[in-house]
Design an enzyme around this catalytic site. Structure first.
Site, mmCIF file in Angstrom:
data_model
loop_
_atom_site.group_PDB
_atom_site.id
_atom_site.type_symbol
_atom_site.label_atom_id
_atom_site.label_comp_id
_atom_site.label_asym_id
_atom_site.label_seq_id
_atom_site.Cartn_x
_atom_site.Cartn_y
_atom_site.Cartn_z
ATOM 1 N N HIS A 272 0.953 114.238 49.162
ATOM 2 C CA HIS A 272 -0.032 114.741 48.196
ATOM 3 C C HIS A 272 -0.050 113.919 46.907
ATOM 4 O O HIS A 272 -1.045 113.920 46.193
ATOM 5 C CB HIS A 272 0.239 116.211 47.853
ATOM 6 N N GLY A 273 1.044 113.262 46.592
ATOM 7 C CA GLY A 273 1.038 112.459 45.369
ATOM 8 C C GLY A 273 2.437 112.020 44.975
ATOM 9 O O GLY A 273 3.429 112.616 45.394
#
Lengths: 474, 287
Positions: free
Chosen positions: A333-334
């Site tokens: 996701h990051g």
């Protein structure tokens, strides 16, 4: 380009007209590729380069894997292709994190590190690199002789394969936020499409529902949920409601996007997989991951969890595999400690659930099911806080929730929360009633066109301020 | 009928839905156009800001004086006789207001600029939405498409009128001293950054030059804050920056060192104090 923007509607309309014009029948694939490039490069055309490089690497590697007679060559092509995909992902998505590591440990020229760290994050990179990896692994497994229920055909003509791969990677409805499509599901669908095959009602329903969830529910809730950052001045009840709101918002935002993507793909004759199946009905965390962002869950299962050994190598290894998959899923996701923490949190919940399952077996009872569902929902909701704030903020919020009991409730937030979460509650209730009660399903189905008309009316007159989709950042 | 034309079959789900929507849309547009209901209810801060902005840009007879600022200045309520339009935004800043005035093409006689959140960039998202090419014209001609006429605003307005919501209750709002002290000490420990980024400063200069060229009188002023927050190092630096950059423009500072005006959270005046400060503003600044 945002799905909820006028340029996008114009692009879809123009593409649709050209796509089904008899004169351009043979160029359907080119039309979709071109539209996908316009869609992706609309704000920053330079990002197209990366998309084309990614598509080219995957086309060449998969072609070699499929057509090479030597096992060693196939293995090398698969390895190089997967490594390239991961390198692209790491270089552009985790450059900030790597920059810090490099600065701390290596004596490199500062300008080089700065240049690397400042590389822009190309939207959708996590999605299309995963699709690229899926193509390579699927073709490799097929050529290795694995027994799979599907078959991918790669033509002898490289140019034909190249444009099909580019199309698979870049197809605009699913390019920047999924659903993550697997090569063996999508590639066999490529072919000539006809207007008469469109299921209009199906597309219409998905489009209206998707836009309603995004523009009416998520965009309006977004104007309430940002107050959670001002926890000092909100009462405990208000904060609890805001947490609930965010759960509804993130679901509506992402499920809405997925529904629009599926609907638009269906208008062009392509079937994308379902991405959400009423996840907040889950009675266990394992079930939650089968219902939430289903295509990511399946991808991680098929290409990571099972190759790691899944649950076939004993209990401890199984727990380890679950943690690895969830932490990497969080990191996907990051590049932030928050996402790692969120992944680890879900990993711990899954492991805890499995361990507990060996010790406690609860009887089947309606109220126990309700209690389990509420528990799963509450803990998932708590987990979404990692998406909104750093650890310091998280602790401060928890502190505020305990100590702000006596503050006045924010009636504005509470009333708007009620109005904008109600449609999602009804959406879930309708699904439950339709499933459990045949008489209700028979009664409601013929009347649903009225509901869809009101949803469309609300899209026109009750939309929030157009916000980007939360999952675009991933 | 060919299969691909089945959507035009009257009995289809799609056709019936679309037809009903068309009827509803036409009825709603007519209803709003005829009734022109007075709406003060807003669903959230962003919407309230957007409605202020739309009311300003679509008003044909604009008032000669405009206030631009943040949530601190939104609490000042003026009457029509004052000739002041308050274009301050909760969660926003004065630069957004200036940009809206400039884009609207209107040149006020006087603009009063609240400087407490000078560093805040213009809200480009709001500007883009407000002046979106086709929508801008559509909302001007078909008022049902203006933000304040959202269905829920109509419902909210009716409910509030039925409930008899009163402003006087809010005028007697009591200050929670414990909360106030906590928020002020937080603000002192973690002072707000007043650094202005280059592009924001450039936009300030552009807007100030634009209005000066058009002959608009520009006045910077400060909204009173809790006395503990008005003389911090950061605030002094900001005042000095504004004076240095725009020295020819009159500047009004209301230090509130004796806590004449009360705040609920250190920076936002209570309704009672906001009313008192509005009187001061009316008598000493507007003239």
């Amino acid at each position: 380009m945002l799905f909820n923007s006028y340029p996008f509607l114009f692009l879809v309309l123009m593409t649709f007209i050209l796509y089904y014009m008899p004169q351009f029948k043979k160029g359907q694939l080119y039309i979709l590729i071109l539209s996908s490039f316009v869609f992706y490069g609309f704000h920053l055309p330079v990002l197209l380069l990366l998309l084309i490089i990614s598509g080219s690497i995957n086309a060449v590697s998969s072609y070699v894997i499929y057509h090479s007679k030597k096992l060693k060559t196939r293995k090398w092509a698969a390895t190089i292709g997967v490594v390239f995909n991961l390198l692209i992902l790491i270089s552009f998505k985790y450059n900030g994190m790597l920059g810090d590591l490099v600065t701390a440990n290596l004596a490199l020229e500062k300008e080089w590190v700065d240049w690397f760290v400042l590389l822009p994050l190309p939207i959708g990179i996590s999605f299309y690199t995963f699709q690229g990896i899926s193509l390579l692994v699927d073709v490799y497994r097929q050529r290795r002789g694995d027994k799979e229920p599907w078959h991918i055909e790669i033509p002898q003509n490289f140019w034909q394969h190249y444009r099909e791969t580019l199309f698979f990677i870049a197809f605009f409805p699913q390019l920047i936020a999924g659903p993550i499509v697997k090569a063996h599901d999508f590639m066999p669908q490529i072919g000539m499409k006809y207007l008469k095959d469109i299921d209009w009602e199906y597309s219409f329903r998905l489009l209206v529902l998707g836009y309603f969830l995004k523009m009416v529910v998520a965009d309006n809730l977004q104007n309430q949920t940002f107050w959670i950052g001002f926890y000092d001045i909100q009462s405990t009840l208000t904060l609890l409601v805001l947490m609930f709101d965010y759960s509804v918002q993130i679901f509506s935002d992402f499920a809405g996007y997925s529904l629009i993507a599926i609907a638009i793909a269906s208008l062009f004759g392509y079937r994308l997989p379902q991405n959400f199946d009423f996840p907040y009905f889950s009675r266990s965390f394992g079930e939650f991951w089968k219902r939430w962002h289903m295509t990511l869950g399946l991808w991680l299962k098929e290409y990571l969890y099972i190759p790691l050994g899944g649950n076939r190598k004993g209990e401890i290894r199984n727990y380890f595999n679950l943690m690895v998959v969830m932490v990497l899923g969080g990191l996907w996701h990051g590049a932030s400690v928050n996402y790692i923490a969120w992944g680890a949190y879900h990993g711990a919940l899954l492991v805890g659930e499995r361990m507990l399952g060996h010790v406690v077996v609860l009887p089947e009872h309606r109220w126990i099911t309700v209690a389990k569902t509420l528990l799963v929902f509450s803990l998932v909701t708590l987990g979404w806080l990692f998406f909104q704030m750093d650890m310091e903020g998280f602790y401060a919020l928890m502190h505020a929730m305990i100590h702000n009991v006596s503050l006045n409730h924010n009636m504005g937030i509470l009333s708007m929360s009620f109005f904008y979460t109600l449609p999602v509650i009804l959406y879930y209730a309708n699904a439950l009633l339709s499933k459990e009660w045949t008489a209700y399903a028979k009664w409601v189905e013929p009347k649903l066109w009225v509901v869809y008309a009101f949803m469309l009316f609300a899209i026109i007159f009750q939309s929030g301020n157009a916000g980007a989709f939360i999952y675009f950042q991933f | 009928m060919p299969v691909h034309l089945s959507i035009f079959n009257f009995r289809t789900f799609l056709f019936k839905s679309v037809l009903l929507v068309l009827v509803l849309v036409v009825l709603y547009i007519l209803l709003i156009a005829v009734m022109k209901p007075s709406i003060t209810f807003t669903q959230n801060q962003y919407q309230a800001n957007f409605i202020f902005a739309q009311d300003f840009v679509y008003e044909e007879r604009k008032l000669p004086r405009v206030i631009v600022g943040s949530s601190m200045a939104t609490r000042m309520k003026f009457t029509k006789d004052d000739g002041v339009y308050n274009l301050a935004f909760g969660g926003g800043g004065p630069l957004s207001g200036l940009e809206i005035i400039r884009h609207s093409g209107y040149v006020p006689e006087e603009i009063y600029i609240e400087s407490n959140v000078f560093a805040m960039p213009a809200d480009s998202k709001m500007l883009k939405n407000l002046f979106a090419p086709l929508l801008f014209q559509l909302r001007g001609k078909v008022i049902a498409f203006q933000e304040k006429y959202q269905l829920l605003n109509l419902v909210g307005e009716m409910l509030f009128r039925l409930a008899g919501r009163s402003q006087t209750e809010r005028m007697h709002q009591k200050v929670d001293q414990v909360l106030l002290d906590k928020l002020v000490s937080n603000a002192l420990v973690h002072p707000k950054k007043f650094d202005v980024d280059v592009s924001t400063l450039e936009l300030w200069e552009k807007d100030i030059d634009y209005f000066q060229d058009k002959g608009t009188k520009l006045v910077f002023f400060e909204m009173p804050n809790d006395s503990r927050l008005v003389q911090t190092k950061e605030r002094r630096a900001l005042r000095s920056l504004i004076n240095k950059k725009f020295k020819i423009i009159s500047y009004v500072e209301e230090n509130n060192t004796d806590d004449k005006y009360e705040t609920g959270d250190g920076v936002h005046l209570t309704m009672k104090s906001a009313s008192e400060f509005t009187n001061f503003f009316r008598e000493h600044i507007l003239q």
